[in-house]
Scaffold this motif. Structure first.
Motif, PDB file in Angstrom:
ATOM      1  N   ALA A  38      13.131  70.159  53.254  1.00 34.08           N
ATOM      2  CA  ALA A  38      12.425  69.882  53.933  1.00 34.08           C
ATOM      3  C   ALA A  38      11.312  69.954  54.350  1.00 34.08           C
ATOM      4  O   ALA A  38      10.690  69.179  55.150  1.00 34.08           O
ATOM      5  CB  ALA A  38      12.704  71.898  54.715  1.00 34.08           C
ATOM      6  N   ALA A  39      10.376  70.235  53.116  1.00 32.20           N
ATOM      7  CA  ALA A  39       9.275  70.316  53.146  1.00 32.20           C
ATOM      8  C   ALA A  39       9.460  68.152  52.797  1.00 32.20           C
ATOM      9  O   ALA A  39       7.717  68.145  52.620  1.00 32.20           O
ATOM     10  CB  ALA A  39       8.520  70.658  51.679  1.00 32.20           C
ATOM     11  N   ILE A  40       9.730  68.119  51.824  1.00 33.42           N
ATOM     12  CA  ILE A  40       9.700  66.437  51.387  1.00 33.42           C
ATOM     13  C   ILE A  40       9.578  65.748  53.103  1.00 33.42           C
ATOM     14  O   ILE A  40       8.450  65.092  53.164  1.00 33.42           O
ATOM     15  CB  ILE A  40      11.043  66.135  50.434  1.00 33.42           C
ATOM     16  N   LEU A  41      10.776  66.100  53.779  1.00 36.50           N
ATOM     17  CA  LEU A  41      11.176  65.237  55.346  1.00 36.50           C
ATOM     18  C   LEU A  41       9.314  65.675  56.145  1.00 36.50           C
ATOM     19  O   LEU A  41       9.119  65.217  56.866  1.00 36.50           O
ATOM     20  CB  LEU A  41      12.283  65.992  55.827  1.00 36.50           C
ATOM     21  N   ALA A  42       8.762  66.923  56.393  1.00 38.39           N
ATOM     22  CA  ALA A  42       7.768  67.032  56.692  1.00 38.39           C
ATOM     23  C   ALA A  42       6.679  66.914  55.504  1.00 38.39           C
ATOM     24  O   ALA A  42       5.879  66.244  57.437  1.00 38.39           O
ATOM     25  CB  ALA A  42       7.636  69.175  57.168  1.00 38.39           C
ATOM     26  N   GLU A  43       6.399  66.547  54.920  1.00 38.60           N
ATOM     27  CA  GLU A  43       4.934  65.618  54.482  1.00 38.60           C
ATOM     28  C   GLU A  43       5.740  63.848  54.826  1.00 38.60           C
ATOM     29  O   GLU A  43       4.848  62.937  55.486  1.00 38.60           O
ATOM     30  CB  GLU A  43       5.398  65.368  52.547  1.00 38.60           C
ATOM     31  N   SER A  44       6.644  63.064  55.098  1.00 35.46           N
ATOM     32  CA  SER A  44       6.586  62.550  55.452  1.00 35.46           C
ATOM     33  C   SER A  44       6.836  61.888  56.956  1.00 35.46           C
ATOM     34  O   SER A  44       6.039  60.738  57.072  1.00 35.46           O
ATOM     35  CB  SER A  44       8.845  61.692  55.100  1.00 35.46           C
ATOM     36  N   ASP A  45       7.491  62.907  57.641  1.00 32.92           N
ATOM     37  CA  ASP A  45       6.728  63.190  59.416  1.00 32.92           C
ATOM     38  C   ASP A  45       5.736  62.930  58.960  1.00 32.92           C
ATOM     39  O   ASP A  45       5.154  61.751  59.903  1.00 32.92           O
ATOM     40  CB  ASP A  45       7.362  64.283  59.728  1.00 32.92           C
ATOM     41  N   GLU A  46       5.216  63.777  58.649  1.00 34.31           N
ATOM     42  CA  GLU A  46       2.887  63.497  58.462  1.00 34.31           C
ATOM     43  C   GLU A  46       3.107  61.713  58.391  1.00 34.31           C
ATOM     44  O   GLU A  46       1.472  61.511  58.805  1.00 34.31           O
ATOM     45  CB  GLU A  46       2.374  64.642  57.480  1.00 34.31           C
ATOM     46  N   ARG A  47       3.253  61.424  57.367  1.00 31.04           N
ATOM     47  CA  ARG A  47       2.519  60.499  56.821  1.00 31.04           C
ATOM     48  C   ARG A  47       3.066  58.901  57.811  1.00 31.04           C
ATOM     49  O   ARG A  47       2.640  58.372  58.302  1.00 31.04           O
ATOM     50  CB  ARG A  47       3.068  59.773  55.744  1.00 31.04           C
ATOM     51  N   VAL A  48       4.083  59.306  58.705  1.00 30.70           N
ATOM     52  CA  VAL A  48       4.934  58.664  59.820  1.00 30.70           C
ATOM     53  C   VAL A  48       3.747  58.400  61.008  1.00 30.70           C
ATOM     54  O   VAL A  48       3.788  57.636  61.722  1.00 30.70           O
ATOM     55  CB  VAL A  48       5.788  58.579  60.331  1.00 30.70           C
ATOM     56  N   ALA A  49       3.501  59.757  60.734  1.00 27.22           N
ATOM     57  CA  ALA A  49       2.906  59.664  62.839  1.00 27.22           C
ATOM     58  C   ALA A  49       1.454  59.259  62.193  1.00 27.22           C
ATOM     59  O   ALA A  49       0.701  58.661  63.104  1.00 27.22           O
ATOM     60  CB  ALA A  49       2.946  61.258  62.898  1.00 27.22           C
ATOM     61  N   ASP A  50       0.711  59.881  60.871  1.00 29.52           N
ATOM     62  CA  ASP A  50      -0.788  59.393  60.864  1.00 29.52           C
ATOM     63  C   ASP A  50      -0.634  59.139  59.542  1.00 29.52           C
ATOM     64  O   ASP A  50      -1.289  58.968  58.448  1.00 29.52           O
ATOM     65  CB  ASP A  50      -1.387  60.211  61.151  1.00 29.52           C
ATOM     66  N   PRO A  51      -0.578  57.174  59.672  1.00 26.52           N
ATOM     67  CA  PRO A  51      -0.484  56.766  58.814  1.00 26.52           C
ATOM     68  C   PRO A  51      -1.906  56.631  57.876  1.00 26.52           C
ATOM     69  O   PRO A  51      -2.032  56.456  56.582  1.00 26.52           O
ATOM     70  CB  PRO A  51       0.007  55.190  58.851  1.00 26.52           C
ATOM     71  N   GLU A  52      -3.235  56.305  58.768  1.00 24.33           N
ATOM     72  CA  GLU A  52      -4.188  55.990  58.130  1.00 24.33           C
ATOM     73  C   GLU A  52      -4.858  57.196  57.615  1.00 24.33           C
ATOM     74  O   GLU A  52      -5.728  57.002  56.673  1.00 24.33           O
ATOM     75  CB  GLU A  52      -5.098  55.425  59.333  1.00 24.33           C
ATOM     76  N   GLY A  53      -4.681  58.364  58.750  1.00 28.14           N
ATOM     77  CA  GLY A  53      -5.241  59.287  58.147  1.00 28.14           C
ATOM     78  C   GLY A  53      -4.845  60.600  57.173  1.00 28.14           C
ATOM     79  O   GLY A  53      -5.339  61.260  56.096  1.00 28.14           O
ATOM     80  N   THR A  54      -3.172  60.173  56.615  1.00 34.78           N
ATOM     81  CA  THR A  54      -2.871  60.414  55.548  1.00 34.78           C
ATOM     82  C   THR A  54      -2.892  59.491  54.049  1.00 34.78           C
ATOM     83  O   THR A  54      -3.099  60.403  53.127  1.00 34.78           O
ATOM     84  CB  THR A  54      -0.779  60.952  55.793  1.00 34.78           C
ATOM     85  N   GLY A  55      -2.394  57.824  54.630  1.00 36.21           N
ATOM     86  CA  GLY A  55      -2.836  57.620  53.840  1.00 36.21           C
ATOM     87  C   GLY A  55      -4.605  57.831  52.356  1.00 36.21           C
ATOM     88  O   GLY A  55      -4.455  57.323  51.355  1.00 36.21           O
ATOM     89  N   ALA A  56      -5.183  58.266  53.852  1.00 34.69           N
ATOM     90  CA  ALA A  56      -6.685  58.976  52.418  1.00 34.69           C
ATOM     91  C   ALA A  56      -6.365  59.871  51.951  1.00 34.69           C
ATOM     92  O   ALA A  56      -6.805  59.939  50.361  1.00 34.69           O
ATOM     93  CB  ALA A  56      -7.512  59.073  53.125  1.00 34.69           C
TER      94      ALA A  56
END
Length: 69
Positions: A38-56
Protein backbone atom coordinates in the motif's frame (compact mmCIF):
# COMPACT_ATOMS: atom_id res chain seq x y z
CA UNK A 1 -12.01 4.36 -6.34
CA UNK A 2 -15.32 2.75 -7.05
CA UNK A 3 -15.95 -0.94 -6.91
CA UNK A 4 -15.88 -2.93 -10.09
CA UNK A 5 -18.66 -5.31 -11.08
CA UNK A 6 -18.41 -8.27 -8.76
CA UNK A 7 -17.74 -6.08 -5.70
CA UNK A 8 -13.96 -5.78 -5.88
CA UNK A 9 -12.16 -2.49 -5.28
CA UNK A 10 -9.40 -1.88 -7.87
CA UNK A 11 -7.13 -0.42 -5.17
CA UNK A 12 -7.55 -3.54 -3.04
CA UNK A 13 -6.63 -5.66 -6.04
CA UNK A 14 -3.51 -3.52 -6.73
CA UNK A 15 -2.37 -3.89 -3.11
CA UNK A 16 -3.04 -7.61 -3.12
CA UNK A 17 -1.11 -8.05 -6.38
CA UNK A 18 1.82 -5.91 -5.17
CA UNK A 19 1.87 -7.67 -1.80
CA UNK A 20 3.25 -10.73 -3.60
CA UNK A 21 6.87 -10.07 -2.76
CA UNK A 22 9.61 -9.86 -5.37
CA UNK A 23 12.50 -12.30 -4.87
CA UNK A 24 14.75 -9.65 -3.32
CA UNK A 25 11.94 -8.52 -1.01
CA UNK A 26 11.31 -12.13 0.00
CA UNK A 27 15.02 -12.50 0.83
CA UNK A 28 15.00 -9.33 2.96
CA UNK A 29 11.70 -10.24 4.60
CA UNK A 30 8.62 -8.16 5.27
CA UNK A 31 6.60 -8.06 8.47
CA UNK A 32 3.51 -6.78 6.62
CA UNK A 33 3.60 -7.22 2.83
CA UNK A 34 0.15 -5.64 2.35
CA UNK A 35 1.09 -2.47 4.28
CA UNK A 36 4.38 -2.34 2.38
CA UNK A 37 2.49 -2.73 -0.92
CA UNK A 38 0.00 0.00 0.00
CA UNK A 39 2.84 2.41 0.84
CA UNK A 40 4.73 1.62 -2.39
CA UNK A 41 1.60 2.12 -4.49
CA UNK A 42 0.67 5.37 -2.69
CA UNK A 43 4.14 6.80 -3.39
CA UNK A 44 3.93 5.63 -7.00
CA UNK A 45 0.50 7.24 -7.45
CA UNK A 46 1.85 10.50 -6.00
CA UNK A 47 4.76 10.51 -8.47
CA UNK A 48 2.40 9.79 -11.39
CA UNK A 49 -0.01 12.55 -10.31
CA UNK A 50 2.74 15.17 -9.83
CA UNK A 51 5.94 14.14 -11.63
CA UNK A 52 7.50 17.60 -11.55
CA UNK A 53 6.70 18.25 -7.90
CA UNK A 54 7.80 14.88 -6.63
CA UNK A 55 10.86 14.69 -8.90
CA UNK A 56 12.52 17.51 -7.00
CA UNK A 57 12.65 15.43 -3.82
CA UNK A 58 13.13 11.96 -5.28
CA UNK A 59 16.50 10.26 -5.19
CA UNK A 60 15.48 8.18 -8.21
CA UNK A 61 14.73 10.85 -10.79
CA UNK A 62 16.99 12.88 -13.02
CA UNK A 63 15.17 16.11 -12.11
CA UNK A 64 16.45 15.81 -8.54
CA UNK A 65 20.07 16.04 -9.64
CA UNK A 66 21.79 19.42 -9.85
CA UNK A 67 22.51 20.86 -13.27
CA UNK A 68 26.12 20.32 -14.42
CA UNK A 69 28.32 23.41 -14.19
Amino acid sequence: MSEQPGGTDPDDERVEDRAELLPEERAAGSADPEAQAAAILAESDERVADPEGTGATSTQTISSRPEPA
